[in-house]
Design an enzyme around this catalytic site. Structure first.
Site, PDB file in Angstrom:
ATOM      1  CG  LEU A   1      -2.054  -1.055   1.195  1.00 19.01           C
ATOM      2  CD1 LEU A   1      -2.877  -0.974   2.470  1.00 19.01           C
ATOM      3  CD2 LEU A   1      -2.958  -0.871  -0.020  1.00 19.01           C
TER       4      LEU A   1
ATOM      5  CB  CYS B   1       1.782  -0.348   7.267  1.00 17.37           C
ATOM      6  SG  CYS B   1       2.607   1.264   7.332  1.00 17.37           S
ATOM      7  CG  HIS B   2      -0.882  -3.467   5.982  1.00 18.60           C
ATOM      8  ND1 HIS B   2      -0.507  -2.256   5.435  1.00 18.60           N
ATOM      9  CD2 HIS B   2      -2.186  -3.330   6.354  1.00 18.60           C
ATOM     10  CE1 HIS B   2      -1.539  -1.428   5.465  1.00 18.60           C
ATOM     11  NE2 HIS B   2      -2.569  -2.053   6.024  1.00 18.60           N
ATOM     12  N   GLY B   3       2.944  -5.715   7.944  1.00 20.31           N
ATOM     13  CA  GLY B   3       3.781  -6.871   8.221  1.00 20.31           C
ATOM     14  C   GLY B   3       4.424  -7.519   7.015  1.00 20.31           C
TER      15      GLY B   3
ATOM     16  N   PRO C   1       1.748  -9.388   3.099  1.00 22.93           N
ATOM     17  CG  PRO C   1       0.506  -7.491   3.658  1.00 22.93           C
ATOM     18  CD  PRO C   1       1.545  -8.433   4.203  1.00 22.93           C
TER      19      PRO C   1
END
Length: 240
Positions: free
Chosen positions: A186, A204-206, A219
């Site tokens: 992202l 943020c999202h690993g 991701p």
């Protein structure tokens, strides 16, 4: 000089009566200058105007009206072709100039071009460390890898990678890894020298990246982007 042309008409009697009536009211006692039987319709014609002479503008070959113009058609046609060709060349050159000026006005200015490249002194980056620079408004990671990191990344099995890419295809010099610091998930900014693989980690999202900037866990779908760069010498790299 004006000449009067008299033309008889079917309304002559009515015209004469009207004319005499008006004259008797406006000029009492005036005498008639024209004969009583003068025709009613009058028309003025310009007889002193000379017809313009355009001989100075005509070609000598066609001045004689008794001479056929077909005899000089070849010479006149060649002249016409010459004028047409010259006009075409001038028009094409003018169009080219206009297009060139228009396109050049849309190109990037000198200050923008200066920002499109960045020169980095590699001697300022110690071995095993990563430095972040700003390039085109984005973070740029420059990593000075150790021999252990180079060997570890070269031995990675490509079948285990989500976005298979060999380490040698991502670097020009094995000691230096240059990638954009923008997570491919992202667009977050990863942290250098962190994560499960010792490369980059996006909190943020690993998403976890290795020391070659390849996605290994999380991701993110793709590896970190490698920009165009070159080494003018061993101590300098130019990105962009």
């Amino acid at each position: 000089m004006m000449s009067t042309v008299l033309r008889p008409g079917i309304f002559s009697p009515y015209y004469q009566v009207t004319k005499h009536g008006v004259k008797s009211l406006v000029f009492p006692g005036a005498k008639e200058l024209l004969p009583a039987a003068a025709p009613a319709g009058t028309r003025l014609a310009h007889t002193d105007i000379k017809i313009p002479d355009f001989s100075d503008y005509r070609r000598p070959e066609v001045l004689d009206p008794q001479k056929s113009s077909q005899e000089s058609s070849e010479a006149r046609r060649a002249f016409s072709y010459l004028v047409t060709g010259a006009t075409t060349v001038i028009g094409v050159y003018a169009a080219k100039t206009v297009v060139t000026q228009f396109v050049s006005s849309m190109s990037a200015s000198a200050d923008v071009l200066a920002l499109s490249k960045i020169e980095i002194k590699l001697g300022d980056i110690p071995e095993g460390k990563n430095m972040t620079f700003k390039w085109r408004g984005k973070p740029l990671f420059v990593r000075h890898r150790t021999e252990k990191e180079i060997a570890a990344e070269a031995d990675v099995n490509l079948g285990e990678l989500r976005d298979p890419q060999h380490d040698k295809d991502r670097v020009l010099n094995p000691k230096w890894v240059i990638v954009l610091g923008v997570c491919t998930h992202l667009g977050c900014v990863p942290i250098a020298n962190a994560g499960d693989y010792g490369g980059y980690y996006c909190p943020c999202h690993g998403s976890h990246y290795d020391a070659s900037g390849r996605i290994r866990k999380g991701p993110a779908p793709l590896n970190l982007e490698v920009p165009y760069y070159e080494f003018p010498d061993e101590e300098t790299v130019i990105v962009g």
